[in-house]
Scaffold this active site. Structure first.
Site, short mmCIF file in Angstrom:
data_model
loop_
_atom_site.label_atom_id
_atom_site.label_comp_id
_atom_site.label_asym_id
_atom_site.label_seq_id
_atom_site.Cartn_x
_atom_site.Cartn_y
_atom_site.Cartn_z
N GLU A 27 4.26 -102.42 27.63
CA GLU A 27 4.28 -101.95 29.01
C GLU A 27 2.93 -101.33 29.34
O GLU A 27 2.25 -100.78 28.47
CB GLU A 27 5.39 -100.90 29.19
CG GLU A 27 5.52 -100.37 30.61
CD GLU A 27 6.73 -99.47 30.79
OE1 GLU A 27 6.95 -99.01 31.93
OE2 GLU A 27 7.45 -99.23 29.80
N ASN A 72 9.58 -99.40 33.23
CA ASN A 72 9.51 -98.74 34.52
C ASN A 72 8.31 -99.17 35.35
O ASN A 72 8.37 -99.19 36.57
CB ASN A 72 9.47 -97.22 34.31
CG ASN A 72 10.74 -96.68 33.69
OD1 ASN A 72 11.74 -97.37 33.58
ND2 ASN A 72 10.69 -95.42 33.26
N ASN A 172 14.11 -103.86 35.95
CA ASN A 172 14.23 -103.01 34.78
C ASN A 172 15.07 -101.78 35.13
O ASN A 172 14.80 -101.10 36.12
CB ASN A 172 12.85 -102.54 34.31
CG ASN A 172 12.93 -101.54 33.18
OD1 ASN A 172 13.20 -101.90 32.04
ND2 ASN A 172 12.69 -100.27 33.48
N GLU A 173 16.09 -101.50 34.32
CA GLU A 173 16.88 -100.27 34.39
C GLU A 173 17.20 -99.87 35.84
O GLU A 173 16.97 -98.73 36.26
CB GLU A 173 16.15 -99.14 33.65
CG GLU A 173 16.04 -99.41 32.16
CD GLU A 173 15.43 -98.25 31.37
OE1 GLU A 173 14.93 -97.30 31.99
OE2 GLU A 173 15.46 -98.32 30.14
N TYR A 244 17.97 -95.72 23.01
CA TYR A 244 17.02 -94.96 22.20
C TYR A 244 17.79 -93.86 21.46
O TYR A 244 18.75 -93.29 21.99
CB TYR A 244 15.94 -94.33 23.08
CG TYR A 244 15.05 -95.34 23.74
CD1 TYR A 244 14.00 -95.94 23.04
CD2 TYR A 244 15.25 -95.72 25.07
CE1 TYR A 244 13.18 -96.88 23.65
CE2 TYR A 244 14.43 -96.66 25.68
CZ TYR A 244 13.40 -97.24 24.96
OH TYR A 244 12.59 -98.17 25.56
N GLU A 292 15.31 -103.24 24.99
CA GLU A 292 14.65 -101.97 24.66
C GLU A 292 15.51 -101.26 23.63
O GLU A 292 16.68 -100.94 23.91
CB GLU A 292 14.45 -101.07 25.89
CG GLU A 292 13.36 -101.52 26.84
CD GLU A 292 13.03 -100.48 27.91
OE1 GLU A 292 13.10 -99.26 27.60
OE2 GLU A 292 12.71 -100.88 29.03
N GLN A 351 8.08 -99.51 21.77
CA GLN A 351 7.20 -100.58 22.21
C GLN A 351 6.36 -101.07 21.03
O GLN A 351 6.77 -100.86 19.89
CB GLN A 351 6.35 -100.09 23.37
CG GLN A 351 7.20 -99.76 24.59
CD GLN A 351 6.38 -99.45 25.84
OE1 GLN A 351 5.20 -99.74 25.92
NE2 GLN A 351 7.02 -98.80 26.80
#
Length: 499
Positions: A27, A72, A172-173, A244, A292, A351
């Protein structure tokens, strides 16, 4: 001493090893790109400014796909800013990470970097603040051979061959209030369906990923997936999961059991997707892109006030330094993804460089492997053929967050002439004596046995001590009469290759 008995047999195959499970994520965040993969002044830099020391580490890591450019970041991104002559590319503010984006690396440069690393591009489009037409324009620029305005622009920009991107993320999200342009499930499902239908009209063979929940703890979890998929089930191929994990309040026992949550997450999303499919009388099966996942010290990031009033280029952000315990969790999470490879068709360790990453760099200086590098690279190298789901007999321990959890966990893969067994011991203080029945795999010799462990479970690799933690040969591993025996140190991850 705790013990475990594990039975493996080829008849218990789950699915083929999906190479896309060994994907990663870059990212435009912090130093992930600038001074991470790209640093023209570095002694190892290629003619295009790519750090070749990082390229070599990425190749060693075994990353197969890379999701790009966010995250993001993508929700405020204008893709047109990142192509064409570099001297005319605009500098923009990135609201997601409160930094400045120079756009000196864009689609064409990143695609060339991926060729150096033998990785596949997984591209995200901005449906949060842009929509259908910019997504179609990006698709035309990236994939159409020639003869249209945007494909000819790509050629004029120095990339004659199309990038032929197959996997595309629809935002994304989008369930997260931190996301620029976040939406309710109904609103996102509608725009995702229209965008997906339009992209499939341009290329029916695209593989499209719709946003699922940003975590199993989201208040809309489950309802989000159901609502979104009711709109776009027939137009997309994957639904995403993000997760996460970190040790909280000194509770190492619960942290080591994080795969219990990941398995629940996968099973719940798969069940929800199947529910929508059955409701629609569809013969199609939606798979999961777990694009992710990692250990991330989110609590510390939130408490640090990392976002401030300064607008800086490539600030140091989210540069978590990982421990032995973190590496054991990463290894066991990857084992969980393999176990669920009947539904998880792709995944991205988030990442790749500097930002919550297995690879770290110092500007003008070295690149090195974090502790988490090793279980990923070893698993990517050894796993092949079919995933074998084991039958495990072991004692359990009690955790505050996940209840009763097996002390020893394992998964295996088996190919025509080789196999691999991956194991974790979650006991905080004691080694585990393990017997693995591999007669059903036809294995007769150990070709490699590596364990990642340390007397200090919080030991780290740093700029000052880059090799403090490395895997070592597990000399206890023995194979006789189809039984593999070995000792697993406390808080350890182990891989055994068999022939």
């Amino acid at each position: 001493m705790p013990s475990a008995y594990i039975a493996l047999d080829k008849k218990d195959a789950v699915a083929p090893v999906r190479r896309r499970i060994f994907g990663s994520f870059v990212e435009h965040l912090g130093r992930g790109v600038y001074t991470g993969i790209y640093e023209p002044s570095h002694p190892s830099a290629s003619d295009e400014g790519f750090r070749m020391d990082v390229v070599e580490l990425v190749r060693e890591l075994g990353s197969t796909t890379v999701r790009y450019p966010g995250g993001n970041f993508v929700s405020g991104f204008r893709w047109e800013d990142s192509v064409g002559p570099r001297e005319t590319r605009p500098v923009r503010r990135d609201l997601s990470w409160h930094s400045l984006e120079s756009n000196q690396i864009g689609l064409d440069e990143f695609a060339r970097w991926l060729k150096l690393t033998d990785s596949e591009l997984m591209l995200a489009v901005n449906v949060a603040t842009r929509g259908i037409l910019p997504a179609l324009d990006l698709l035309e620029y990236a994939n159409h051979p020639s003869g249209t305005a945007l494909s000819d622009l790509r050629i004029a920009n120095g990339t004659p061959d199309p990038h032929n991107v197959r996997m595309w993320c629809l935002g994304n999200e989008m369930d997260g209030p931190w996301q620029t342009g976040f939406m309710a499930a109904d609103d996102y499902g509608k725009i995702a369906a229209r965008t997906a239908a339009a992209m499939k009209a341009a290329d029916k063979d695209l593989e499209l990923v719709v946003c699922g929940s940003s975590g199993s703890g989201m208040p809309t979890f489950g309802d989000w997936e159901r609502t979104v998929l009711e709109h776009c089930y027939e137009h997309v191929d994957y639904v995403s999961c993000h997760a996460y994990y970190q040790e909280l309040d000194g509770d190492l026992a619960s942290f080591l059991a994080s795969p219990i949550d990941m398995a629940f997450f996968i099973d719940a999303v798969a069940a929800t997707a199947d529910h929508v499919g059955y409701k629609k009388r569809s013969s199609k099966k939606i798979n999961i892109s777990f694009d992710e996942w990692n250990v991330w010290y989110v609590k510390e990031h939130e408490e640090s006030g990392a976002v401030n009033d300064e607008w800086r280029h490539a600030p140091r952000q989210l540069e978590d330094v990982y421990t032995v315990a973190d590496a054991v969790v990463v290894g066991s999470l990857l084992m969980t993804l393999l176990k669920r490879s009947d539904r998880v068709a792709a995944a991205s360790l988030a990442q790749l460089v500097n930002v919550i990453a297995p690879i770290m760099t110092e500007p003008g200086g070295p690149a090195w492997r974090q502790t988490t590098f090793y279980p990923f690279s070893i698993t990517s190298r050894l796993a092949s053929g079919e995933v074998i789901r084991p039958v495990i007999e072991t004692s359990t321990y009690t955790t505050a967050r996940h209840g009763e959890v097996p002390l020893v966990d394992a998964v295996a893969t088996s190919d025509d002439d080789r196999a691999a067994v991956f194991l974790v011991n979650r006991h905080l203080t004691e080694a585990a004596q393990v017997t693995v029945d591999v007669r059903g795999l036809g294995s007769s010799v150990i070709t490699e046995a590596l364990t990642l462990a340390d007397s200090d479970v919080y030991a780290k690799n740093t700029l000052a001590d880059q090799h403090r933690v490395t895997p070592s040969a597990n000399t206890t591993a023995k194979l006789a009469d189809g039984l593999l025996t070995l000792e697993l140190p406390p808080v350890s991850w182990t891989a055994v290759a068999l022939g």
